[in-house]
Design a protein around this motif. Structure first.
Motif, PDB file in Angstrom:
ATOM      1  N   GLU A  24       8.466   8.422  -9.012  1.00 52.59           N
ATOM      2  CA  GLU A  24       8.666   8.030 -10.413  1.00 52.59           C
ATOM      3  C   GLU A  24       9.135   6.588 -10.535  1.00 52.59           C
ATOM      4  N   SER A  25       9.996   6.151  -9.620  1.00 53.81           N
ATOM      5  CA  SER A  25      10.567   4.807  -9.728  1.00 53.81           C
ATOM      6  C   SER A  25       9.725   3.733  -9.043  1.00 53.81           C
ATOM      7  N   LYS A  26       8.912   4.105  -8.042  1.00 57.40           N
ATOM      8  CA  LYS A  26       8.162   3.101  -7.279  1.00 57.40           C
ATOM      9  C   LYS A  26       6.649   3.254  -7.330  1.00 57.40           C
ATOM     10  N   GLY A  27       6.151   4.379  -7.823  1.00 54.17           N
ATOM     11  CA  GLY A  27       4.714   4.636  -7.810  1.00 54.17           C
ATOM     12  C   GLY A  27       3.900   3.580  -8.528  1.00 54.17           C
ATOM     13  N   HIS A  28       4.430   3.053  -9.605  1.00 57.28           N
ATOM     14  CA  HIS A  28       3.700   2.057 -10.396  1.00 57.28           C
ATOM     15  C   HIS A  28       3.507   0.735  -9.649  1.00 57.28           C
TER      16      HIS A  28
END
Length: 194
Positions: A24-28
């Motif tokens: 959620e915090s790094k996938g983008h």
């Protein structure tokens, strides 16, 4: 094209919420990564969908070797190494890529089926058969896409498919898809790759 995957197997009592939060915090961060067709952020949980293990196992489909190398030798992969140790990175040469009937759908499930290629196999006929299997998978209801690839070092074939629903009744390891980065998916050439 190159397919790539690493598997981080975690303890049986590991809080898989940590992996969910990580994605959620790094996938983008890879949503615009040059040379990357797609990255499927995958997870298996012990006791769910037949999984014997807790595992984080992202699968990548690279348009370019430069993109793959830039990732492996860059800060993103080093961050994973810092957190979990350096995993073995499996790498396959892609024989076929097919978009499915639900290409715009958000995938929920991935299936990976690996099989050894027997020494007696006639390689030209086998390559055709493997490419047909990618097409067959992609034509099934709910398929987002399908990839068939081979590791010629170990002579292993892998079929990888993304699905908009729960796993279909096909053989293989079933993963939850937590996120899909697709910076150059539209550039992935369809069909057989030779």
């Amino acid at each position: 094209m190159h397919a790539m995957q690493y598997e981080i197997t975690l303890p049986a009592d590991y809080d898989m919420g940590v992996i969910r939060h990580r994605v959620e915090s790094k996938g983008h961060l890879l949503d615009e990564f040059p040379g990357l067709g797609f990255k499927a952020y995958l997870m298996r949980e012990r006791g769910k969908a037949g999984s014997p293990v807790n595992q984080y196992a992202p699968f990548y489909l690279w348009n370019t070797a430069e993109g793959m190398n830039s990732f492996l030798w860059g800060p993103g992969f080093q961050g994973l190494v810092d957190d979990f140790g350096r995993p073995v990175v499996q790498n396959w040469t892609v024989l076929a890529y097919e978009e499915g009937g639900a290409p715009g759908a958000v995938p929920r499930t991935a299936v990976r089926h690996r099989r050894p290629i027997p020494p007696s196999a006639r390689l030209p006929e086998l390559a055709d058969e493997l490419a047909v299997e990618a097409r067959r998978l992609a034509q099934q209801h709910g398929a987002v896409c399908a990839v068939t690839a081979v590791d010629p070092r170990t002579w292993e074939a892998v079929h990888f498919s993304l699905w908009e629903h729960e796993a279909p009744a096909i053989t293989g390891d079933v993963f939850q898809v937590l996120h899909l980065s697709t910076p150059e998916r539209e550039k992935l050439p369809s069909g057989r790759q030779w």
